[in-house]
Design a protein around this motif. Structure first.
Motif, PDB file in Angstrom:
ATOM      1  N   LEU A  61       0.837  -1.196   0.000  1.00 18.24           N
ATOM      2  CA  LEU A  61       0.000   0.000   0.000  1.00 18.24           C
ATOM      3  C   LEU A  61       0.873   1.249   0.000  1.00 18.24           C
ATOM      4  CD1 LEU A  61      -2.739  -1.029   2.587  1.00 18.24           C
ATOM      5  CD2 LEU A  61      -2.845  -1.151   0.100  1.00 18.24           C
ATOM      6  N   PRO A  62       0.610   2.202  -0.887  1.00 21.36           N
ATOM      7  CA  PRO A  62       1.412   3.432  -0.922  1.00 21.36           C
ATOM      8  C   PRO A  62       1.142   4.306   0.297  1.00 21.36           C
ATOM      9  CG  PRO A  62      -0.451   3.613  -2.414  1.00 21.36           C
ATOM     10  CD  PRO A  62      -0.451   2.194  -1.907  1.00 21.36           C
ATOM     11  N   ASP A  63       2.138   5.075   0.669  1.00 23.61           N
ATOM     12  CA  ASP A  63       1.994   6.003   1.792  1.00 23.61           C
ATOM     13  C   ASP A  63       1.329   7.271   1.275  1.00 23.61           C
ATOM     14  OD1 ASP A  63       2.132   7.296   4.173  1.00 23.61           O
ATOM     15  OD2 ASP A  63       4.278   7.732   4.084  1.00 23.61           O
ATOM     16  N   ARG A  64       0.004   7.252   1.215  1.00 24.50           N
ATOM     17  CA  ARG A  64      -0.742   8.361   0.634  1.00 24.50           C
ATOM     18  C   ARG A  64      -1.033   9.411   1.693  1.00 24.50           C
ATOM     19  NH1 ARG A  64      -5.754  10.358  -0.053  1.00 24.50           N
ATOM     20  NH2 ARG A  64      -6.275  11.270  -2.079  1.00 24.50           N
ATOM     21  N   ARG A  65      -0.605  10.615   1.413  1.00 26.46           N
ATOM     22  CA  ARG A  65      -0.863  11.730   2.314  1.00 26.46           C
ATOM     23  C   ARG A  65      -1.491  12.870   1.530  1.00 26.46           C
ATOM     24  NH1 ARG A  65       4.765  12.085   5.860  1.00 26.46           N
ATOM     25  NH2 ARG A  65       4.658   9.957   6.719  1.00 26.46           N
ATOM     26  N   ALA A 172      -9.421  17.347  -4.042  1.00 26.97           N
ATOM     27  CA  ALA A 172     -10.102  16.782  -5.206  1.00 26.97           C
ATOM     28  C   ALA A 172      -9.080  16.305  -6.232  1.00 26.97           C
ATOM     29  CB  ALA A 172     -11.030  17.818  -5.845  1.00 26.97           C
ATOM     30  N   VAL A 173      -9.494  15.337  -7.031  1.00 27.38           N
ATOM     31  CA  VAL A 173      -8.655  14.792  -8.096  1.00 27.38           C
ATOM     32  C   VAL A 173      -9.230  15.234  -9.440  1.00 27.38           C
ATOM     33  CG1 VAL A 173      -7.767  12.694  -9.172  1.00 27.38           C
ATOM     34  CG2 VAL A 173      -8.031  12.807  -6.688  1.00 27.38           C
ATOM     35  N   VAL A 174      -8.380  15.741 -10.304  1.00 25.65           N
ATOM     36  CA  VAL A 174      -8.813  16.192 -11.627  1.00 25.65           C
ATOM     37  C   VAL A 174      -8.908  14.978 -12.545  1.00 25.65           C
ATOM     38  CG1 VAL A 174      -8.279  17.677 -13.587  1.00 25.65           C
ATOM     39  CG2 VAL A 174      -7.709  18.419 -11.268  1.00 25.65           C
ATOM     40  N   SER A 175     -10.107  14.681 -13.005  1.00 23.21           N
ATOM     41  CA  SER A 175     -10.313  13.534 -13.880  1.00 23.21           C
ATOM     42  C   SER A 175     -10.033  13.914 -15.332  1.00 23.21           C
ATOM     43  CB  SER A 175     -11.750  13.018 -13.750  1.00 23.21           C
ATOM     44  OG  SER A 175     -12.666  13.980 -14.250  1.00 23.21           O
ATOM     45  N   GLU A 176     -10.038  12.916 -16.195  1.00 26.54           N
ATOM     46  CA  GLU A 176      -9.771  13.163 -17.610  1.00 26.54           C
ATOM     47  C   GLU A 176     -10.872  13.986 -18.265  1.00 26.54           C
ATOM     48  OE1 GLU A 176      -9.243   9.395 -19.427  1.00 26.54           O
ATOM     49  OE2 GLU A 176      -7.335   8.956 -18.413  1.00 26.54           O
ATOM     50  N   ARG A 177     -12.080  13.923 -17.737  1.00 24.41           N
ATOM     51  CA  ARG A 177     -13.210  14.646 -18.322  1.00 24.41           C
ATOM     52  C   ARG A 177     -13.425  16.018 -17.700  1.00 24.41           C
ATOM     53  NH1 ARG A 177     -17.916   9.960 -18.894  1.00 24.41           N
ATOM     54  NH2 ARG A 177     -16.703   8.518 -20.206  1.00 24.41           N
ATOM     55  N   CYS A 178     -12.584  16.384 -16.770  1.00 20.11           N
ATOM     56  CA  CYS A 178     -12.750  17.680 -16.107  1.00 20.11           C
ATOM     57  C   CYS A 178     -12.550  18.811 -17.119  1.00 20.11           C
ATOM     58  CB  CYS A 178     -11.742  17.809 -14.965  1.00 20.11           C
ATOM     59  SG  CYS A 178     -11.837  19.381 -14.086  1.00 20.11           S
ATOM     60  N   ILE A 199      -5.857  26.396  -3.130  1.00 20.50           N
ATOM     61  CA  ILE A 199      -4.742  26.735  -2.253  1.00 20.50           C
ATOM     62  C   ILE A 199      -3.440  26.167  -2.790  1.00 20.50           C
ATOM     63  CG2 ILE A 199      -3.791  26.397   0.057  1.00 20.50           C
ATOM     64  CD1 ILE A 199      -6.546  26.513   1.168  1.00 20.50           C
ATOM     65  N   ALA A 200      -3.481  24.953  -3.296  1.00 18.79           N
ATOM     66  CA  ALA A 200      -2.271  24.324  -3.822  1.00 18.79           C
ATOM     67  C   ALA A 200      -2.667  23.228  -4.795  1.00 18.79           C
ATOM     68  CB  ALA A 200      -1.413  23.748  -2.697  1.00 18.79           C
ATOM     69  N   VAL A 201      -1.732  22.896  -5.678  1.00 19.23           N
ATOM     70  CA  VAL A 201      -1.917  21.809  -6.637  1.00 19.23           C
ATOM     71  C   VAL A 201      -0.771  20.832  -6.446  1.00 19.23           C
ATOM     72  CG1 VAL A 201      -2.069  21.166  -9.060  1.00 19.23           C
ATOM     73  CG2 VAL A 201      -3.082  23.318  -8.285  1.00 19.23           C
ATOM     74  N   ALA A 202      -1.099  19.581  -6.206  1.00 23.21           N
ATOM     75  CA  ALA A 202      -0.082  18.556  -6.006  1.00 23.21           C
ATOM     76  C   ALA A 202       0.157  17.837  -7.319  1.00 23.21           C
ATOM     77  CB  ALA A 202      -0.516  17.563  -4.932  1.00 23.21           C
ATOM     78  N   GLY A 203       1.407  17.883  -7.797  1.00 19.68           N
ATOM     79  CA  GLY A 203       1.770  17.149  -8.996  1.00 19.68           C
ATOM     80  C   GLY A 203       2.129  15.719  -8.653  1.00 19.68           C
ATOM     81  N   VAL A 204       2.777  15.049  -9.581  1.00 16.45           N
ATOM     82  CA  VAL A 204       3.141  13.648  -9.367  1.00 16.45           C
ATOM     83  C   VAL A 204       4.130  13.521  -8.223  1.00 16.45           C
ATOM     84  CG1 VAL A 204       4.200  11.618 -10.411  1.00 16.45           C
ATOM     85  CG2 VAL A 204       2.711  13.097 -11.774  1.00 16.45           C
TER      86      VAL A 204
END
Length: 209
Positions: A61-65, A172-178, A199-204
């Motif tokens: 499982l990835p360490d998702r934060r 929120a996650v930006v989907s392909e159809r956004c 407030i912020a955008v998280a990249g890869v």
């Protein structure tokens, strides 16, 4: 004494099939499964599965934060400015005051006497003692200090873990159809479309402010 089994619907179906089979073979009244009869197999398997999950899950499982945590220090990405009494900005709209298209920063909200005005619109009018919260590149505060009638706030009131009735942090996650895909946040009219501010955008691999 015979006690009926309990468990999932699958167990009850198997129990019914066993009863019908025993009756068809004339081996008795068809008692089926007894309570805890499958425990001698099920309990060891459950224990082994639980131990396996505990030991192996930390590698699988990835360490998702979250990109931004409510307990994080907002001064890393926000700047607060005060509209001074007698400021030439008093009575002007956000657009007329030149606070809409700032390089590297944008106005997220206004704290007016403890009342939060989120997702500030271009036509909102400034008042004396308004506390303006800007988000973006903190180093751009130099540009804000050049605006006559604004001064840096000496204390920090912007907190992400504040009352939810005034401010709510959503990841929120930006989907392909956004409709925002391949557009800038400003070009996609995020503020007017969703009545919210980014407030912020998280990249890869990094956090973009």
């Amino acid at each position: 004494m015979w006690l009926p089994p309990f468990g999932t619907s699958t167990t009850l179906i198997v129990n019914g099939l066993m009863i019908d089979s025993e009756r068809a073979d004339l081996r008795g009244a068809g008692e089926g499964l007894r309570m805890f009869e499958i425990a001698q197999v099920g309990v060891p398997i459950a224990v082994i599965g639980l131990v396996y999950i505990v030991l192996v899950s930390k590698w699988w499982l990835p360490d998702r934060r979250p990109a931004i945590e409510t307990a994080s220090d907002p001064r890393k990405y926000t700047v607060e400015m005060l509209v001074t009494a007698g400021s030439p900005l008093v009575g002007k709209s956000i657009e007329a005051a030149g606070l809409r298209h700032l390089p590297g920063m944008y106005l997220v909200e206004i704290d007016r006497g403890g009342r939060v005005l989120p997702a500030v619109a271009s036509g909102d009018v400034l008042e004396a003692d308004d506390r303006l919260v800007f988000v973006g590149i903190v180093e751009s505060v130099v540009d804000l200090q050049k605006i006559n009638g604004l001064e840096p706030a000496t204390d920090q009131v912007f907190h992400l873990d504040g009352p939810r009735s005034q401010r709510r942090l959503v990841e929120a996650v930006v989907s392909e159809r956004c409709p925002l895909v391949h557009r800038t946040i400003r070009g996609g009219r995020f503020r007017s479309r969703y009545a919210a501010a980014v407030i912020a955008v998280a990249g890869v691999a990094s956090l973009l402010r």
